[in-house]
Write a protein that holds these residues in place. Structure first.
Motif, short mmCIF file in Angstrom:
data_model
loop_
_atom_site.label_atom_id
_atom_site.label_comp_id
_atom_site.label_asym_id
_atom_site.label_seq_id
_atom_site.Cartn_x
_atom_site.Cartn_y
_atom_site.Cartn_z
N ASP A 64 -3.82 -2.58 -4.49
CA ASP A 64 -3.74 -2.07 -3.12
C ASP A 64 -4.41 -3.07 -2.16
OD1 ASP A 64 -3.75 -0.75 -0.73
OD2 ASP A 64 -4.56 1.13 -1.51
N LYS A 120 2.56 1.84 -3.35
CA LYS A 120 1.65 2.42 -4.35
C LYS A 120 1.51 3.93 -4.14
CE LYS A 120 -2.80 2.14 -6.63
NZ LYS A 120 -3.95 1.32 -7.02
N HIS A 146 0.84 -1.21 0.00
CA HIS A 146 0.00 0.00 0.00
C HIS A 146 0.88 1.26 0.00
CE1 HIS A 146 -3.06 2.93 1.15
NE2 HIS A 146 -2.26 3.28 2.15
#
Length: 260
Positions: free
Chosen positions: A163, A145, A142
């Protein structure tokens, strides 16, 4: 619903360990996208070529491999050098690249974002290891990203990085992390990221591994999503807490090569 095979925990572990031995073998490389990063010897070339290959690793395996080869040709067989030293005009030749819904615009964006990761965040390994947790790298994905898209980018390109905090199984990034982190005595996985441990990895969950896991009673949840991944991870950690994702070879091999 697939029929569940009734095996004791001991029988299941013996069966899967034998399948790991069968498939976690250099011959596996010949038909797998992991062959692309195996062309390189420099750490940054391996990790960048691996990341780009894993990004397009959905659909027909032959076309994944062919298109990943094309990607490397467009990057002049020097992915790290291209990422670090390209001019904006160099990205024009990526325009016609396409793999499924990943197109030339996405490819160019990935090159810009990778440049940002290396110049501003000390590289791919540093980003993933900075927010790792004892038993999971899902939060780290996460965070990756977030950093990958903190520069100006096309909104459409975001869909090409999953995600886990949005309940995605993040199959391709988990596969990539297996390649980079898992130190494989058989020369399939690279194990070049020493700041993380194989015990933190999650199994790349897709249609094949999910179906096999359900038949073996390792997974009850029907969707292949983040919750299913967590359930599968827990089951595999009971079989081998130190190297749970070695069983990816067994689940994948049984599903793809044996139609289990």
């Amino acid at each position: 619903m697939a029929k569940t095979l009734k095996l004791s925990k001991k029988e299941l572990k013996e069966f899967l360990d034998a399948k790991v031995e069968q498939y976690n073998h250099p011959k596996f490389i010949e038909s797998d996208p992991i062959q692309i990063p195996h062309q390189f010897s420099k750490k940054e070339d391996i990790e960048i070529s691996g990341f780009l290959t894993a990004t397009i690793a959905w659909g027909n395996r032959k076309s994944i491999i062919n298109n990943a080869h094309k990607m490397m040709q467009l990057l002049e067989q020097s992915p790290y050098d291209f990422v670090m030293n390209h001019q904006e005009s160099d990205l024009e030749k990526l325009t016609n690249f396409v793999h499924r819904t990943f197109n030339g615009d996405d490819f160019a964006q990935f090159i810009r974002s990778l440049n940002h990761i290396y110049k501003s965040h000390n590289g791919l390994e540093a980003v993933f290891s900075s927010t790792k947790e004892t038993q999971s790298l899902q939060n780290a994905i996460h965070k990756f990203k977030t950093l990958f898209f903190e520069i100006k980018h096309l909104p459409r390109t975001q869909k090409h990085v999953s995600d886990p905090l949005k309940n995605s199984a993040a199959k391709r990034i988990n596969m990539y992390l297996r390649w980079m982190v898992r130190h494989d005595q058989n020369g399939v996985d690279f194990g070049i990221w020493n700041s993380m441990s194989p015990s933190q990895l999650s199994c790349p969950l897709d249609v094949h591994s999910g179906n096999v896991a359900r038949k073996l009673g390792l997974l009850k949840r029907k969707q292949n999503d983040g919750k299913a991944l967590s359930e599968l991870d827990n089951a595999l950690r009971k079989l081998d807490a130190q190297d749970p994702v070695k069983y990816d070879f067994a689940l994948f091999g049984l599903g793809v090569f044996e139609g289990f």
